[in-house]
Design a protein around this motif. Structure first.
Motif, PDB file in Angstrom:
ATOM      1  N   ILE A   1       0.979  -1.208  -0.112  1.00  0.00           N
ATOM      2  CA  ILE A   1       0.029   0.071   0.100  1.00  0.00           C
ATOM      3  C   ILE A   1       0.914   1.246   0.018  1.00  0.00           C
ATOM      4  O   ILE A   1       0.609   2.310  -0.758  1.00  0.00           O
ATOM      5  N   GLU A   2       2.101   1.366   0.802  1.00  0.00           N
ATOM      6  CA  GLU A   2       2.762   2.330   0.999  1.00  0.00           C
ATOM      7  C   GLU A   2       3.525   2.425  -0.443  1.00  0.00           C
ATOM      8  O   GLU A   2       3.537   3.760  -1.119  1.00  0.00           O
ATOM      9  N   GLY A   3       3.936   1.666  -0.994  1.00  0.00           N
ATOM     10  CA  GLY A   3       4.413   1.528  -2.314  1.00  0.00           C
ATOM     11  C   GLY A   3       3.442   2.140  -3.475  1.00  0.00           C
ATOM     12  O   GLY A   3       3.947   2.722  -4.426  1.00  0.00           O
ATOM     13  N   THR A   4       2.191   1.615  -3.170  1.00  0.00           N
ATOM     14  CA  THR A   4       1.209   2.237  -4.414  1.00  0.00           C
ATOM     15  C   THR A   4       1.439   3.678  -4.109  1.00  0.00           C
ATOM     16  O   THR A   4       1.033   4.361  -5.247  1.00  0.00           O
ATOM     17  N   TYR A   5       1.414   4.245  -3.047  1.00  0.00           N
ATOM     18  CA  TYR A   5       1.306   5.704  -2.778  1.00  0.00           C
ATOM     19  C   TYR A   5       2.395   6.432  -3.076  1.00  0.00           C
ATOM     20  O   TYR A   5       2.460   7.735  -3.202  1.00  0.00           O
ATOM     21  N   THR A   6       3.526   5.890  -3.193  1.00  0.00           N
ATOM     22  CA  THR A   6       4.877   6.429  -3.304  1.00  0.00           C
ATOM     23  C   THR A   6       5.630   6.328  -4.623  1.00  0.00           C
ATOM     24  O   THR A   6       6.253   7.130  -5.428  1.00  0.00           O
ATOM     25  N   ASP A   7       5.543   4.951  -5.054  1.00  0.00           N
ATOM     26  CA  ASP A   7       6.151   4.612  -6.311  1.00  0.00           C
ATOM     27  C   ASP A   7       5.347   3.330  -6.951  1.00  0.00           C
ATOM     28  O   ASP A   7       5.980   2.086  -6.812  1.00  0.00           O
ATOM     29  N   ARG A   8       4.368   3.560  -7.404  1.00  0.00           N
ATOM     30  CA  ARG A   8       3.397   2.540  -7.667  1.00  0.00           C
ATOM     31  C   ARG A   8       4.198   1.686  -8.992  1.00  0.00           C
ATOM     32  O   ARG A   8       4.005   0.483  -8.903  1.00  0.00           O
ATOM     33  N   PRO A   9       4.728   2.262 -10.175  1.00  0.00           N
ATOM     34  CA  PRO A   9       5.442   1.349 -11.052  1.00  0.00           C
ATOM     35  C   PRO A   9       6.492   0.604 -10.515  1.00  0.00           C
ATOM     36  O   PRO A   9       6.750  -0.748 -10.878  1.00  0.00           O
ATOM     37  N   LYS A  10       7.361   0.824  -9.528  1.00  0.00           N
ATOM     38  CA  LYS A  10       8.523   0.183  -8.819  1.00  0.00           C
ATOM     39  C   LYS A  10       7.778  -0.979  -8.265  1.00  0.00           C
ATOM     40  O   LYS A  10       8.215  -2.057  -8.069  1.00  0.00           O
ATOM     41  N   MET A  11       6.679  -0.448  -7.374  1.00  0.00           N
ATOM     42  CA  MET A  11       6.014  -1.594  -6.474  1.00  0.00           C
ATOM     43  C   MET A  11       5.502  -2.608  -7.448  1.00  0.00           C
ATOM     44  O   MET A  11       5.645  -3.845  -7.184  1.00  0.00           O
ATOM     45  N   LEU A  12       4.933  -2.412  -8.498  1.00  0.00           N
ATOM     46  CA  LEU A  12       4.229  -3.371  -9.475  1.00  0.00           C
ATOM     47  C   LEU A  12       5.430  -4.171 -10.107  1.00  0.00           C
ATOM     48  O   LEU A  12       5.337  -5.382 -10.208  1.00  0.00           O
ATOM     49  N   GLU A  13       6.464  -3.423 -10.610  1.00  0.00           N
ATOM     50  CA  GLU A  13       7.548  -4.264 -11.062  1.00  0.00           C
ATOM     51  C   GLU A  13       8.033  -5.147 -10.028  1.00  0.00           C
ATOM     52  O   GLU A  13       8.613  -6.290 -10.494  1.00  0.00           O
ATOM     53  N   ASP A  14       8.392  -5.028  -8.980  1.00  0.00           N
ATOM     54  CA  ASP A  14       8.800  -6.032  -7.739  1.00  0.00           C
ATOM     55  C   ASP A  14       7.740  -6.973  -7.706  1.00  0.00           C
ATOM     56  O   ASP A  14       8.212  -8.353  -7.635  1.00  0.00           O
ATOM     57  N   LEU A  15       6.443  -6.573  -7.713  1.00  0.00           N
ATOM     58  CA  LEU A  15       5.683  -7.716  -7.657  1.00  0.00           C
ATOM     59  C   LEU A  15       5.655  -8.694  -8.855  1.00  0.00           C
ATOM     60  O   LEU A  15       5.638  -9.971  -8.694  1.00  0.00           O
ATOM     61  N   GLY A  16       5.684  -8.188  -9.927  1.00  0.00           N
ATOM     62  CA  GLY A  16       5.803  -8.938 -11.363  1.00  0.00           C
ATOM     63  C   GLY A  16       7.050  -9.803 -11.284  1.00  0.00           C
ATOM     64  O   GLY A  16       6.838 -10.761 -11.834  1.00  0.00           O
ATOM     65  N   GLY A  17       8.209  -9.690 -10.625  1.00  0.00           N
ATOM     66  CA  GLY A  17       9.191 -10.424 -10.558  1.00  0.00           C
ATOM     67  C   GLY A  17       9.043 -11.704  -9.772  1.00  0.00           C
ATOM     68  O   GLY A  17       9.636 -12.724 -10.046  1.00  0.00           O
TER      69      GLY A  17
ATOM     70  N   ILE B   1      -0.745  -3.586 -17.999  1.00  0.00           N
ATOM     71  CA  ILE B   1      -2.070  -4.009 -17.611  1.00  0.00           C
ATOM     72  C   ILE B   1      -2.504  -3.428 -16.102  1.00  0.00           C
ATOM     73  O   ILE B   1      -3.341  -2.901 -15.604  1.00  0.00           O
ATOM     74  N   ALA B   2      -1.103  -3.729 -15.322  1.00  0.00           N
ATOM     75  CA  ALA B   2      -1.476  -3.262 -13.796  1.00  0.00           C
ATOM     76  C   ALA B   2      -1.450  -1.966 -13.830  1.00  0.00           C
ATOM     77  O   ALA B   2      -2.033  -1.247 -12.852  1.00  0.00           O
ATOM     78  N   LEU B   3      -0.661  -1.170 -14.451  1.00  0.00           N
ATOM     79  CA  LEU B   3      -0.471   0.227 -14.404  1.00  0.00           C
ATOM     80  C   LEU B   3      -1.736   1.125 -15.039  1.00  0.00           C
ATOM     81  O   LEU B   3      -1.920   2.107 -14.502  1.00  0.00           O
ATOM     82  N   SER B   4      -2.637   0.356 -15.826  1.00  0.00           N
ATOM     83  CA  SER B   4      -3.676   0.862 -16.172  1.00  0.00           C
ATOM     84  C   SER B   4      -4.847   1.099 -15.313  1.00  0.00           C
ATOM     85  O   SER B   4      -5.711   1.841 -15.352  1.00  0.00           O
ATOM     86  N   SER B   5      -4.557   0.452 -13.821  1.00  0.00           N
ATOM     87  CA  SER B   5      -5.544   0.851 -13.011  1.00  0.00           C
ATOM     88  C   SER B   5      -5.414   1.772 -12.225  1.00  0.00           C
ATOM     89  O   SER B   5      -4.505   2.456 -12.105  1.00  0.00           O
TER      90      SER B   5
END
Length: 271
Positions: free
Chosen positions: A149-165, A183-187
């Motif tokens: 949640i914190e990553g979503t509000y501060t650096d969402r692309p990086k949070m999603l990249e880490d999750l995607g890994g 796809i994830a960034l479009s949300s």
């Protein structure tokens, strides 16, 4: 065919309806967090060829659906699915949900008595709990979800990249990873954070005994997001449910073992 369906005042969900006149059985797909219906591209490419009607729904805040500030609860999202089923006059469908979409499908079955549903298919469901509790030792820590949640509000692309890994157990090409990341960034960022909070807080254990339709659970043995014991606990809670392991898959089993996934889904739907 893409249409918008109103689910409450000022909130419309985008729905993709493939092969509506095909005459075969209907499968309604609910995507996972923080994705949208296009994650099922490699199912939507194949299943309609076999005669199945495939319906993909973008949950509120995701994909092409409206992005309200409120309504991010499993109850409200289950009610949204009920409105889609009623609007399209669907009967005897197979309700299929991936990850958080599986959790919403479970809540739908419990909250709406399985209205319109003949079978339930759960793919790496975020159930019965996504986070560990004193009486549930499996899953993710609450601190990990707070970090998302914190990553979503501060650096969402990086949070999603880490999750995607951690999403796929097998090699996938860089272009496919980029497509999935897009796809994830479009949300909506807000919906992404609210979805993570639902994964952190919701408890589906009371819902499981209320499910009485034939149920299958697909689960990747190498899943690092929804670990295998979650699927085992879900199976134990749903009477007469079937657990199908995917030995070479992580969380993204719909792609890691695409051929097996599609074959097993058609087997279950046709049984």
């Amino acid at each position: 065919m893409g249409i918008y369906i109103p689910v409450e005042q000022g909130v419309n969900l985008y729905v993709e309806d493939l092969n509506p006149g095909g005459g075969g059985k209907t499968i309604l797909f609910i995507h996972g967090w923080p994705l949208n219906h296009t994650m099922f591209e490699y199912q939507f490419d194949q299943l309609p060829k076999a005669g199945y009607r495939c319906i993909g729904v973008d949950l509120r805040g995701f994909g092409k659906s409206d992005r309200p500030w409120g309504g991010y609860s499993y109850d409200r999202m289950a009610d949204d699915i009920r409105r889609v089923i009623e609007t399209l006059r669907l009967e005897g469908i197979i309700l299929a949900g991936f990850s958080m979409g599986g959790a919403i499908a479970i809540r739908y079955m419990a909250r709406h008595g399985g209205f319109g549903v003949s079978k339930l298919a759960l793919f790496a469901p975020a159930a019965p709990l996504f986070t560990k509790r004193p009486d549930f030792p499996y899953g993710n820590s609450i601190e990990e979800l707070n970090h998302l949640i914190e990553g979503t509000y501060t650096d969402r692309p990086k949070m999603l990249e880490d999750l995607g890994g951690r999403f796929f157990a097998r090699y996938v090409s860089a272009p496919l990873q980029n497509w999935f990341h897009g796809i994830a960034l479009s949300s909506s960022g807000h919906a992404t954070a609210m979805g993570a909070a639902l994964l952190r807080d919701e408890d589906l254990r009371p819902d499981l005994p209320k499910i009485s339709v034939p149920t299958v659970i697909f689960q990747g043995a190498q899943d690092m997001i929804c670990p295998y014991p979650l699927a085992q606990a879900t199976q134990a809670g749903i009477k007469h449910s079937e657990l199908v392991p995917f030995a070479y898959s992580g969380h993204g089993l719909f792609y890691c073992e695409m051929g097996k996934f599609n074959r097993e889904l058609m087997r279950f739907v046709g049984s």
